[in-house]
Design an enzyme around this catalytic site. Sequence first.
Site, PDB file in Angstrom:
ATOM      1  N   ALA A  99      -6.204   6.038  -8.099  1.00  0.00           N
ATOM      2  CA  ALA A  99      -7.397   5.113  -8.161  1.00  0.00           C
ATOM      3  C   ALA A  99      -7.856   5.270  -9.620  1.00  0.00           C
ATOM      4  CB  ALA A  99      -8.337   5.152  -7.103  1.00  0.00           C
ATOM      5  N   ASP A 149      -6.574  -4.627  -7.195  1.00  0.00           N
ATOM      6  CA  ASP A 149      -7.775  -3.517  -6.838  1.00  0.00           C
ATOM      7  C   ASP A 149      -8.493  -3.289  -8.123  1.00  0.00           C
ATOM      8  OD1 ASP A 149      -6.413  -2.470  -4.362  1.00  0.00           O
ATOM      9  OD2 ASP A 149      -5.050  -0.995  -5.578  1.00  0.00           O
ATOM     10  N   LYS A 202      -3.752  16.310 -15.055  1.00  0.00           N
ATOM     11  CA  LYS A 202      -3.619  14.905 -14.650  1.00  0.00           C
ATOM     12  C   LYS A 202      -4.465  13.923 -15.521  1.00  0.00           C
ATOM     13  CE  LYS A 202      -2.712  15.695  -9.688  1.00  0.00           C
ATOM     14  NZ  LYS A 202      -3.362  15.246  -8.417  1.00  0.00           N
ATOM     15  N   ASN A 218      -0.300  -4.013  -6.090  1.00  0.00           N
ATOM     16  CA  ASN A 218      -0.680  -3.866  -4.776  1.00  0.00           C
ATOM     17  C   ASN A 218      -0.743  -5.632  -3.968  1.00  0.00           C
ATOM     18  OD1 ASN A 218      -3.117  -5.280  -5.923  1.00  0.00           O
ATOM     19  ND2 ASN A 218      -4.224  -4.628  -4.283  1.00  0.00           N
ATOM     20  N   ARG A 274     -10.477  17.958 -11.300  1.00  0.00           N
ATOM     21  CA  ARG A 274     -10.274  19.577 -10.842  1.00  0.00           C
ATOM     22  C   ARG A 274      -8.750  20.031 -11.283  1.00  0.00           C
ATOM     23  NH1 ARG A 274      -9.046  20.193  -4.483  1.00  0.00           N
ATOM     24  NH2 ARG A 274      -7.231  18.785  -5.019  1.00  0.00           N
ATOM     25  N   THR A 275      -7.887  19.086 -11.417  1.00  0.00           N
ATOM     26  CA  THR A 275      -6.839  19.388 -12.186  1.00  0.00           C
ATOM     27  C   THR A 275      -6.597  18.700 -13.459  1.00  0.00           C
ATOM     28  OG1 THR A 275      -5.511  19.592 -10.029  1.00  0.00           O
ATOM     29  CG2 THR A 275      -4.223  19.690 -11.893  1.00  0.00           C
ATOM     30  N   THR A 289       0.681  -1.195  -0.159  1.00  0.00           N
ATOM     31  CA  THR A 289       0.029  -0.042   0.091  1.00  0.00           C
ATOM     32  C   THR A 289       0.833   1.216  -0.086  1.00  0.00           C
ATOM     33  OG1 THR A 289      -1.823   1.111   0.957  1.00  0.00           O
ATOM     34  CG2 THR A 289      -0.413   0.149   2.526  1.00  0.00           C
ATOM     35  N   LYS A 335       3.318   1.667  -3.732  1.00  0.00           N
ATOM     36  CA  LYS A 335       2.643   0.877  -4.861  1.00  0.00           C
ATOM     37  C   LYS A 335       3.375   1.057  -6.040  1.00  0.00           C
ATOM     38  CE  LYS A 335      -2.392   0.637  -3.352  1.00  0.00           C
ATOM     39  NZ  LYS A 335      -3.521   0.484  -3.667  1.00  0.00           N
TER      40      LYS A 335
HETATM   41  P1  ATR Z   1      -5.844   7.984  -4.935  1.00  0.00           P
HETATM   42  O1  ATR Z   1      -4.517   7.359  -5.128  1.00  0.00           O
HETATM   43  O2  ATR Z   1      -6.583   7.416  -3.734  1.00  0.00           O
HETATM   44  O3  ATR Z   1      -6.541   8.032  -6.172  1.00  0.00           O
HETATM   45  P2  ATR Z   1      -4.714  10.611  -5.125  1.00  0.00           P
HETATM   46  O4  ATR Z   1      -3.697  10.093  -6.166  1.00  0.00           O
HETATM   47  O5  ATR Z   1      -4.050  11.686  -4.133  1.00  0.00           O
HETATM   48  O6  ATR Z   1      -5.350   9.495  -4.383  1.00  0.00           O
HETATM   49  O7  ATR Z   1      -5.831  11.344  -6.117  1.00  0.00           O
HETATM   50  C1  ATR Z   1      -6.812  12.076  -5.505  1.00  0.00           C
HETATM   51  C2  ATR Z   1      -7.772  12.411  -6.185  1.00  0.00           C
HETATM   52  O8  ATR Z   1      -8.921  13.261  -5.722  1.00  0.00           O
HETATM   53  C3  ATR Z   1      -7.412  13.690  -7.298  1.00  0.00           C
HETATM   54  O9  ATR Z   1      -8.151  13.395  -8.464  1.00  0.00           O
HETATM   55  C4  ATR Z   1      -7.433  14.813  -6.703  1.00  0.00           C
HETATM   56  O10 ATR Z   1      -7.779  16.096  -7.617  1.00  0.00           O
HETATM   57  P3  ATR Z   1      -6.424  16.674  -8.078  1.00  0.00           P
HETATM   58  O11 ATR Z   1      -5.715  15.964  -9.153  1.00  0.00           O
HETATM   59  O12 ATR Z   1      -7.084  18.093  -8.690  1.00  0.00           O
HETATM   60  O13 ATR Z   1      -5.678  17.079  -6.868  1.00  0.00           O
HETATM   61  C5  ATR Z   1      -9.097  14.548  -6.105  1.00  0.00           C
HETATM   62  N1  ATR Z   1      -9.543  15.373  -5.119  1.00  0.00           N
HETATM   63  C6  ATR Z   1      -8.915  15.509  -3.790  1.00  0.00           C
HETATM   64  N2  ATR Z   1      -9.624  16.685  -2.915  1.00  0.00           N
HETATM   65  C7  ATR Z   1     -10.223  17.165  -3.914  1.00  0.00           C
HETATM   66  C8  ATR Z   1     -11.389  18.203  -3.967  1.00  0.00           C
HETATM   67  N3  ATR Z   1     -11.359  18.900  -2.743  1.00  0.00           N
HETATM   68  N4  ATR Z   1     -11.998  18.473  -4.942  1.00  0.00           N
HETATM   69  C9  ATR Z   1     -11.828  17.927  -6.124  1.00  0.00           C
HETATM   70  N5  ATR Z   1     -11.000  16.941  -6.264  1.00  0.00           N
HETATM   71  C10 ATR Z   1     -10.321  16.557  -5.359  1.00  0.00           C
END
Ligand code: ATR
Length: 284
Positions: A134, A106, A159, A91, A155-156, A66, A70
Amino acid sequence: MDISGKTKICGLIGNPVEHSFSPFIHNTMSEKLGIDMVYGTFCVKDDLEAAVKGGYELGIQGFNVTVPHKQNVINALAKVDDIAGMIGAVNTLVRVDGGYKGYNTDIIGFVRELDDAGIDICANTFFIIGAGGAARAIAYILAYSKAKDIYMYNRTKEKALDIQEHIYSNLGVKIHVVDTPYVEGLTDYVAVQTTSVGLSPKVDEMPVTDERFYDAAKCGVDIIYNPFETAFMKQFAKQGKPSYNGLAMLLYQAVAAYELWNGCEVDSVVVKETYDLLRKKLGL
Ligand code: ATR
């Protein structure tokens, strides 16, 4: 449980690991199936490669991996399953000749959750919210399994574009990256929530507030399982549409790893009993 000199040992590598539910899930399955295996946790802070090599020398049958290892663990493996290699995240490690082979269970868990929900991947369009680790794994398995179409909003945006390019170069499948979660004319999709938004204790938050996104979807899948029904899922319930949380996915990734380590099939009664116990353990 009767632990002896012959007991097979497996465990979780990560940092932190002490809050994991994997020991509970795996040890429950061993007890129910009468399989002589014990599962513990290993907090690995620095030298991941030394930990994996040491595990092999000590005869450990397999590991789950984890955060934060990973991706990096791939460098410590003898072999990597094709799709896990493409995703770039592993994983589960399974002992083979000369080291461990890495898998990504996963995604196996996600596919089994869809299957349980009666969602046929090939027959559906998917709309993924988020573009983290994920989301990347889910987009990959959907593209690999020939989903009808895949949309992604994050949001971004960069990515999401990175995932788009990666999947296109590996699988030749072009996912659509969109600027807003509402897309004019797009309907009947399976909405998949992969962000951490809505996770307890911030249970009222949703990654998408535009109601048109929910109006146009046919059902929702959230990878969060705490709370058991997220605010995202409630949007579907309000419209009488089905939604599913991430608890089955959590359980099925463990079941898939367990089957790889033990060369067995965990029968559906044991899966269901373990699910009920896990839900109780989590207080959900
Ligand atoms: P994981 O491995 O669990 O997928 P991660 O790689 O940290 O975790 O990804 C988190 C995701 O949640 C990202 O898509 C992030 O958006 P950003 O790429 O813009 O950071 C999204 N996320 C986290 N907090 C958010 C928020 N408050 N509003 C919208 N998207 C959010």
